[in-house]
Design an enzyme around this catalytic site. Structure first.
Site, short mmCIF file in Angstrom:
data_model
loop_
_atom_site.label_atom_id
_atom_site.label_comp_id
_atom_site.label_asym_id
_atom_site.label_seq_id
_atom_site.Cartn_x
_atom_site.Cartn_y
_atom_site.Cartn_z
N LYS A 47 2.72 -4.37 -9.57
CA LYS A 47 2.11 -5.06 -8.42
C LYS A 47 0.66 -5.40 -8.73
O LYS A 47 0.19 -6.50 -8.46
CB LYS A 47 2.18 -4.18 -7.16
CG LYS A 47 3.59 -3.98 -6.61
CD LYS A 47 3.60 -2.95 -5.48
CE LYS A 47 5.02 -2.52 -5.13
NZ LYS A 47 5.11 -1.49 -4.11
N GLN A 91 2.24 3.59 -1.54
CA GLN A 91 3.49 3.57 -2.30
C GLN A 91 4.39 4.70 -1.84
O GLN A 91 3.98 5.85 -1.75
CB GLN A 91 3.18 3.67 -3.80
CG GLN A 91 4.41 3.56 -4.70
CD GLN A 91 5.11 2.21 -4.62
OE1 GLN A 91 4.50 1.18 -4.33
NE2 GLN A 91 6.41 2.20 -4.86
N ASP A 114 3.27 -4.35 3.79
CA ASP A 114 4.67 -3.92 3.62
C ASP A 114 5.51 -4.16 4.87
O ASP A 114 6.72 -4.02 4.84
CB ASP A 114 4.71 -2.41 3.34
CG ASP A 114 4.61 -2.08 1.86
OD1 ASP A 114 5.25 -2.77 1.06
OD2 ASP A 114 3.88 -1.12 1.53
N1 GUN Z 1 8.69 2.21 -2.57
C1 GUN Z 1 9.82 1.52 -2.84
N2 GUN Z 1 9.76 0.28 -2.34
C2 GUN Z 1 8.55 0.17 -1.73
C3 GUN Z 1 7.90 -0.87 -1.02
O1 GUN Z 1 8.42 -1.97 -0.84
N3 GUN Z 1 6.66 -0.59 -0.55
C4 GUN Z 1 6.07 0.62 -0.73
N4 GUN Z 1 4.85 0.80 -0.21
N5 GUN Z 1 6.65 1.62 -1.37
C5 GUN Z 1 7.88 1.39 -1.87
#
Ligand code: GUN
Length: 279
Positions: A47, A91, A114
């Protein structure tokens, strides 16, 4: 026909990069990473790399697995109040001693790229525009739209009821006027339900969609991604069996994965406007 998420995502990333350069703006993404789960580290690195390529600044705040909950909540409040930070991402998963509920509720909905906060999820459910749509479901819809696959009036089956993918995916398909069935581990007659679907979206994390289940003309989107017993990346759908039978199918890797990152980047770019100071 293959739904080429890698190619579609690359186009989106390029257009976001041009967009930011033209407007001469730079959103700032703050990422909180707790513990040393290798998969989470890879996701976060990917990311951040993509963000930097586009021209988004990113900040990483790393904490040991035994960090106190109060430290994380304080950090989120500080990031909420920091005018330079436009997007906050915690995360997942986070360790059990830290309340997921408190962490999610602490994030400012205007920075919640998110779409985890009750405000944004609630808005999504009652048809008021959320500040952001959740990355993976939004990425799936962008992929279907880029191939002009109709959704309105179609029957869509979503397999998996996670808060991150299954539930918001079902809601967003419903908002696009699909007739939606949300299936999960207790669903009876999954085979029959899948057979009647125009669109099947699987987000389970194990091999679940096999050839005898699918109907011709269906569109299969595979959100699952995990390593099989040989260490190869694979998805929920038996690709080799199913691909020859259906109209459209997304591969793993190279399908929904890159679309999720591109979709998150769309949100982070949007976060600049959502948080710009009122003049
Ligand atoms: N862990 C797995 N998928 C995601 C996501 O889309 N966002 C976040 N913040 N953590 C994750």
């Amino acid at each position: 026909m293959i739904l080429d998420g890698k190619a579609v995502a690359a186009q989106i990333i390029e257009s976001l990069k041009q967009d930011l350069a033209k407007k001469n703006i730079s959103p700032v993404l703050a990422v909180i990473l707790i513990g040393d789960d290798p998969a989470s580290r890879v996701y976060v690195r990917n990311k951040q790399k993509k963000a930097e390529y586009i021209g988004i600044k990113s900040q990483l705040f790393e904490y040991p697995i035994d960090v106190e909950e109060a430290v994380i909540l304080d950090k989120i409040h500080q990031l909420n109040n920091d005018e330079n930070v436009t997007a906050i991402l915690v995360q997942m998963p986070i360790p059990k001693h830290i309340s997921r509920e408190k962490v999610i509720c602490a994030i400012d909905p205007k920075k919640d790229v998110d779409c985890f906060t009750p405000e944004n999820v609630g808005r999504l459910c009652i048809g008021i525009k959320p500040y952001y749509y959740p990355a993976t479901p939004q990425g799936v819809l962008m992929l279907l739209d880029s191939y002009n696959i109709p959704i309105d009036g179609k029957s869509a089956v979503v397999i998996g009821r996670s808060n991150i993918v299954g539930k918001p995916m079902a809601q967003m398909l419903l908002n696009r006027n699909a007739t939606v069935t949300l299936c999960h581990s207790h669903t009876a007659n999954l085979d029959e339900i899948i057979k009647t679907a125009d669109i099947v979206i699987s987000a389970v994390g194990k091999k679940i969609v096999r050839c005898k289940m699918v109907s011709k003309k269906s569109v299969i989107v595979d959100v699952g991604i995990y390593k099989d017993s040989n260490g190869n990346l694979t998805g929920d759908v038996d690709f080799n069996e199913v691909a020859p039978l259906v109209d459209f199918i997304s591969p793993v890797p190279g399908g929904v994965g890159p679309m999720t990152i591109a979709s998150l980047m769309v949100n982070v770019v949007k976060s600049y406007d959502a948080n710009k100071p009122v003049s």
